[in-house]
Design a protein around this motif. Structure first.
Motif, mmCIF file in Angstrom:
data_model
loop_
_atom_site.group_PDB
_atom_site.id
_atom_site.type_symbol
_atom_site.label_atom_id
_atom_site.label_comp_id
_atom_site.label_asym_id
_atom_site.label_seq_id
_atom_site.Cartn_x
_atom_site.Cartn_y
_atom_site.Cartn_z
ATOM 1 N N VAL A 37 51.518 47.072 30.878
ATOM 2 C CA VAL A 37 51.951 48.228 31.658
ATOM 3 C C VAL A 37 51.069 49.468 31.437
ATOM 4 N N ASP A 38 50.632 49.718 30.227
ATOM 5 C CA ASP A 38 49.781 50.887 29.985
ATOM 6 C C ASP A 38 48.429 50.737 30.676
ATOM 7 N N THR A 39 47.922 49.534 30.758
ATOM 8 C CA THR A 39 46.670 49.283 31.473
ATOM 9 C C THR A 39 46.848 49.607 32.946
ATOM 10 N N MET A 40 47.945 49.140 33.524
ATOM 11 C CA MET A 40 48.202 49.408 34.939
ATOM 12 C C MET A 40 48.365 50.902 35.186
ATOM 13 N N GLU A 41 48.992 51.604 34.269
ATOM 14 C CA GLU A 41 49.174 53.047 34.411
ATOM 15 C C GLU A 41 47.831 53.781 34.369
ATOM 16 N N ILE A 42 46.944 53.374 33.491
ATOM 17 C CA ILE A 42 45.619 53.997 33.431
ATOM 18 C C ILE A 42 44.899 53.800 34.758
ATOM 19 N N ILE A 43 44.902 52.590 35.268
ATOM 20 C CA ILE A 43 44.227 52.302 36.539
ATOM 21 C C ILE A 43 44.819 53.139 37.660
ATOM 22 N N GLU A 44 46.135 53.146 37.762
ATOM 23 C CA GLU A 44 46.799 53.841 38.859
ATOM 24 C C GLU A 44 46.667 55.356 38.765
ATOM 25 N N LYS A 45 46.820 55.912 37.586
ATOM 26 C CA LYS A 45 46.811 57.368 37.433
ATOM 27 C C LYS A 45 45.414 57.966 37.398
ATOM 28 N N ARG A 46 44.428 57.197 37.000
ATOM 29 C CA ARG A 46 43.077 57.729 36.867
ATOM 30 C C ARG A 46 42.246 57.555 38.128
ATOM 31 N N ASN A 47 42.727 56.753 39.085
ATOM 32 C CA ASN A 47 41.921 56.494 40.267
ATOM 33 C C ASN A 47 42.823 56.149 41.444
ATOM 34 N N ALA A 48 42.776 56.985 42.460
ATOM 35 C CA ALA A 48 43.575 56.725 43.659
ATOM 36 C C ALA A 48 42.990 55.572 44.459
ATOM 37 N N ASN A 49 41.755 55.197 44.180
ATOM 38 C CA ASN A 49 41.080 54.117 44.893
ATOM 39 C C ASN A 49 41.108 52.840 44.068
ATOM 40 N N PHE A 50 42.240 52.172 44.080
ATOM 41 C CA PHE A 50 42.303 50.908 43.351
ATOM 42 C C PHE A 50 42.892 49.829 44.246
ATOM 43 N N HIS A 51 42.546 48.607 43.932
ATOM 44 C CA HIS A 51 43.038 47.447 44.663
ATOM 45 C C HIS A 51 43.741 46.542 43.660
ATOM 46 N N LEU A 52 44.928 46.142 43.992
ATOM 47 C CA LEU A 52 45.720 45.289 43.116
ATOM 48 C C LEU A 52 45.833 43.902 43.712
ATOM 49 N N GLN A 53 45.438 42.902 42.951
ATOM 50 C CA GLN A 53 45.722 41.514 43.317
ATOM 51 C C GLN A 53 46.470 40.908 42.157
ATOM 52 N N VAL A 54 47.753 40.682 42.356
ATOM 53 C CA VAL A 54 48.613 40.179 41.299
ATOM 54 C C VAL A 54 48.331 38.708 41.000
ATOM 55 N N ASN A 55 48.128 37.900 42.034
ATOM 56 C CA ASN A 55 47.941 36.464 41.848
ATOM 57 C C ASN A 55 46.503 36.183 41.390
ATOM 58 N N ILE A 56 46.334 35.884 40.114
ATOM 59 C CA ILE A 56 44.991 35.644 39.578
ATOM 60 C C ILE A 56 44.432 34.293 40.000
ATOM 61 N N TYR A 57 45.273 33.408 40.508
ATOM 62 C CA TYR A 57 44.835 32.073 40.877
ATOM 63 C C TYR A 57 44.362 31.972 42.326
ATOM 64 N N ASN A 58 44.628 32.986 43.125
ATOM 65 C CA ASN A 58 44.228 32.949 44.530
ATOM 66 C C ASN A 58 42.780 33.448 44.642
ATOM 67 N N LYS A 59 41.857 32.561 44.345
ATOM 68 C CA LYS A 59 40.432 32.903 44.351
ATOM 69 C C LYS A 59 39.954 33.280 45.753
ATOM 70 N N LEU A 60 40.425 32.550 46.742
ATOM 71 C CA LEU A 60 40.010 32.801 48.119
ATOM 72 C C LEU A 60 40.405 34.211 48.564
ATOM 73 N N GLN A 61 41.603 34.640 48.202
ATOM 74 C CA GLN A 61 42.058 35.981 48.569
ATOM 75 C C GLN A 61 41.118 37.044 47.998
ATOM 76 N N LEU A 62 40.764 36.908 46.735
ATOM 77 C CA LEU A 62 39.870 37.881 46.117
ATOM 78 C C LEU A 62 38.488 37.833 46.762
ATOM 79 N N GLU A 63 37.958 36.645 46.980
ATOM 80 C CA GLU A 63 36.635 36.523 47.592
ATOM 81 C C GLU A 63 36.591 37.118 48.992
ATOM 82 N N GLN A 64 37.625 36.879 49.777
ATOM 83 C CA GLN A 64 37.663 37.428 51.134
ATOM 84 C C GLN A 64 37.754 38.954 51.107
ATOM 85 N N TRP A 65 38.541 39.487 50.196
ATOM 86 C CA TRP A 65 38.646 40.945 50.090
ATOM 87 C C TRP A 65 37.311 41.540 49.648
ATOM 88 N N LEU A 66 36.668 40.906 48.685
ATOM 89 C CA LEU A 66 35.383 41.408 48.191
ATOM 90 C C LEU A 66 34.284 41.326 49.243
#
Length: 184
Positions: free
Chosen positions: A52-81
């Motif tokens: 949770v503290d890691t997520m808070e640092i990401i969210e509070k320090r940068n309004a430009n973040f992308h969250l992908q919760v499912n670490i196993y969906n490789k295709l989703q990440l590749e398509q977004w990238l």
């Protein structure tokens, strides 16, 4: 010296001790994001449901973040990238994730990050470097030494481990201690 051996003989000069694991993560995060802004890269990717503290640092320090919760969906990440990689500064994940205890395919993720010129920060706190080799696959590893270094959870300390072969580390090597607090 112990961490140097645990991280495949990373030189002791490439290991920075901090006052906590979160300070280690914060220092690495801020250093990489700040360095990449000069290239027009300011998006941070959070891969997985992280501590949770890691997520808070990401969210509070940068309004430009992308969250992908499912670490196993490789295709989703590749398509977004494919569409958004030119503005991505860094991807942050954990091996293994806390609290879900999931493990990302680190060699695959490393290759994707290299393909799209994205720095990779891996928190190895849960797995520890004694169980998982991460340095060949990431630019910076961070960890909380509180969890395993003393065995009694009565030590508050963290570590930043720099992959000396990383171009992102070389570009900002002297900056990682800028945001860190030395151990007490």
């Amino acid at each position: 010296a112990v961490l140097s051996k645990a991280y495949s003989s990373v030189s002791e000069d490439a290991i920075l001790l901090t006052n906590s694991g979160m300070n280690a993560l914060f220092s690495a995060y801020e250093t990489i994001v700040e360095a990449r802004k000069k290239e027009g890269r300011n998006i941070v990717i959070q891969l997985g449901w992280l501590y949770v503290d890691t997520m808070e640092i990401i969210e509070k320090r940068n309004a430009n973040f992308h969250l992908q919760v499912n670490i196993y969906n490789k295709l989703q990440l590749e398509q977004w990238l494919e569409k958004n990689h030119s503005t991505v500064a860094v991807l942050i994940t954990e091996v293994t994730t806390n609290p879900l205890i999931q493990c990302v395919d680190l060699p695959w993720l490393s290759n994707i990050c290299k393909k799209y010129d994205i720095a990779l920060i891996v928190d190895v706190t849960i797995a520890t470097p004694f169980n998982v080799e991460v340095i060949p696959y990431c630019d910076v590893a961070v960890e909380s030494l509180t969890k395993f270094a003393c065995g009694s959870c009565d030590l508050l300390m963290g570590a930043i481990i720099l992959n000396e072969k990383s171009k992102y580390v070389q570009a900002a090597k002297n900056e990682f201690s800028k945001y860190s607090i030395s151990p007490f």
